[in-house]
Motif scaffolding. Structure first.
Motif, PDB file in Angstrom:
ATOM      1  N   VAL A  77       1.073 -45.137 -65.532  1.00  0.00           N
ATOM      2  CA  VAL A  77       2.298 -44.632 -64.929  1.00  0.00           C
ATOM      3  C   VAL A  77       3.412 -45.688 -65.066  1.00  0.00           C
ATOM      4  N   PHE A  78       4.637 -45.255 -65.399  1.00  0.00           N
ATOM      5  CA  PHE A  78       5.702 -46.209 -65.701  1.00  0.00           C
ATOM      6  C   PHE A  78       5.888 -47.260 -64.613  1.00  0.00           C
ATOM      7  N   ASP A  79       5.929 -46.793 -63.370  1.00  0.00           N
ATOM      8  CA  ASP A  79       6.217 -47.688 -62.255  1.00  0.00           C
ATOM      9  C   ASP A  79       5.131 -48.757 -62.046  1.00  0.00           C
ATOM     10  N   ALA A  96       9.359 -47.783 -73.957  1.00  0.00           N
ATOM     11  CA  ALA A  96      10.804 -47.516 -73.841  1.00  0.00           C
ATOM     12  C   ALA A  96      11.374 -48.241 -72.624  1.00  0.00           C
ATOM     13  N   MET A  97      10.878 -49.449 -72.405  1.00  0.00           N
ATOM     14  CA  MET A  97      11.284 -50.194 -71.208  1.00  0.00           C
ATOM     15  C   MET A  97      12.576 -50.971 -71.477  1.00  0.00           C
ATOM     16  N   THR A  98      13.569 -50.717 -70.640  1.00  0.00           N
ATOM     17  CA  THR A  98      14.848 -51.398 -70.758  1.00  0.00           C
ATOM     18  C   THR A  98      14.716 -52.850 -70.306  1.00  0.00           C
ATOM     19  N   GLU A 102      16.289 -58.284 -63.759  1.00  0.00           N
ATOM     20  CA  GLU A 102      15.289 -58.293 -62.701  1.00  0.00           C
ATOM     21  C   GLU A 102      13.873 -58.308 -63.269  1.00  0.00           C
ATOM     22  N   ARG A 103      13.619 -57.429 -64.234  1.00  0.00           N
ATOM     23  CA  ARG A 103      12.282 -57.386 -64.841  1.00  0.00           C
ATOM     24  C   ARG A 103      11.977 -58.697 -65.567  1.00  0.00           C
ATOM     25  N   ALA A 104      13.012 -59.291 -66.175  1.00  0.00           N
ATOM     26  CA  ALA A 104      12.815 -60.524 -66.946  1.00  0.00           C
ATOM     27  C   ALA A 104      12.441 -61.702 -66.051  1.00  0.00           C
TER      28      ALA A 104
HETATM   29  N1  GLN Z   1      14.266 -47.054 -70.158  1.00  0.00           N
HETATM   30  C1  GLN Z   1      13.973 -46.692 -68.815  1.00  0.00           C
HETATM   31  C2  GLN Z   1      13.526 -47.894 -68.044  1.00  0.00           C
HETATM   32  O1  GLN Z   1      13.188 -48.881 -68.613  1.00  0.00           O
HETATM   33  C3  GLN Z   1      12.916 -45.591 -68.698  1.00  0.00           C
HETATM   34  C4  GLN Z   1      11.658 -45.914 -69.418  1.00  0.00           C
HETATM   35  C5  GLN Z   1      10.517 -44.964 -69.196  1.00  0.00           C
HETATM   36  O2  GLN Z   1      10.506 -44.176 -68.285  1.00  0.00           O
HETATM   37  N2  GLN Z   1       9.507 -45.022 -70.016  1.00  0.00           N
HETATM   38  O3  GLN Z   1      13.454 -47.878 -66.860  1.00  0.00           O
END
Ligand code: GLN
Length: 251
Positions: A77-79, A96-98, A102-104
């Motif tokens: 799951v993305f989260d 597809a992660m932006t 913050e994530r960095a």
């Molecule tokens: N690009 C968006 C993000 O990084 C969504 C990516 C996704 O849901 N896979 O949050």
């Protein structure tokens, strides 16, 4: 006596061959790739083959080939992708992660591999939503933990932000009228619009600029450098462009 030595020779031969096979298998390094495989056209399941497919999946497999490693996809799951990466459930996120500041702070991103932005999606008969200003007082569906979620939370005056685990749930909320609009990545929104032209339209141009990156644990500096080198090679030798053309080429 002769018979016995023939048997012993055969047994030894089988043992030697199976040892060679297992050594060969062990020599092939595996990288495990975490992805939310419900995000077409970047990562999704090909219904005909049951295989994970999409732009990201092709790209990381090409990177794996370039690096001489085997690629294994781990659906997540993305989260949960970042916590799962940090716990060692896989070695790299390709989803597809932006790249965000913050994530960095918790993961190390590769060089950017894709430029895009967020858009608003709504029902085709909705003529009142044209820009983010028109989301005042509206219900906005988003994917939990996505940049669309963060953007919706940051918009002043939005009536309510409804986070869903999967992006297609957010789109369904719009289609059935549980939400007025969704905020999500442009090419994913376009994919939905093309698949459901009677139920979803993309409104206007992207209102953010974002870049996707792959992410590894900050301690994996060598892996990061190898992925970046492979990515640069695929850009230089035309493979990246071929994949781009395959998934996003003019139709
Ligand atoms: N690009 C968006 C993000 O990084 C969504 C990516 C996704 O849901 N896979 O949050």
């Amino acid at each position: 006596m002769k018979r016995w030595s023939a048997v012993v020779a055969a047994v030894l031969l089988v043992a030697a061959v199976s040892l060679m096979i297992s050594m060969g298998a062990a020599a092939q390094e595996v990288i495990r790739v975490g992805a939310d495989t419900a995000f077409p056209p970047f990562e999704f399941v090909d219904e005909a083959t049951g295989e994970y497919t999409g732009f990201d999946m092709d790209l990381i497999r090409a990177i794996g080939e370039q690096m001489g490693v085997k690629v294994e996809i781990v659906n997540t799951v993305f989260d949960s992708l970042i916590p799962a990466l940090l716990l060692g459930e896989f070695d790299v996120i390709v989803s597809a992660m932006t790249i965000t500041e913050e994530r960095a702070q918790t993961v190390a991103f590769t060089d950017p591999y894709f430029r895009t932005g967020l858009v608003i999606a709504t029902r085709p008969d909705n003529t009142s939503i044209k820009t983010t200003d028109d989301l005042k007082g509206k219900i906005v569906a988003v994917q939990m933990g996505s940049t669309g979620h963060f953007a919706a939370d940051a918009l002043p005056g939005v009536g309510r932000v409804d986070p869903y685990q999967f992006v297609d749930q957010a789109m369904t909320a719009v289609i059935i009228g549980a939400a007025d609009a969704a905020i999500l990545d442009e090419l994913v929104a376009i994919e939905y619009m093309q698949a459901h032209p009677a139920s979803i339209k993309v409104v206007g141009e992207p209102f953010t600029t974002e870049e996707y990156g792959m992410a590894v644990r900050p301690s994996d500096t060598e892996l990061l450098q190898r992925i970046n080198a492979a990515l640069a090679e695929l850009r230089a030798n035309g493979t990246y462009d071929q994949l781009y053309e395959k998934w996003f080429g003019v139709d």
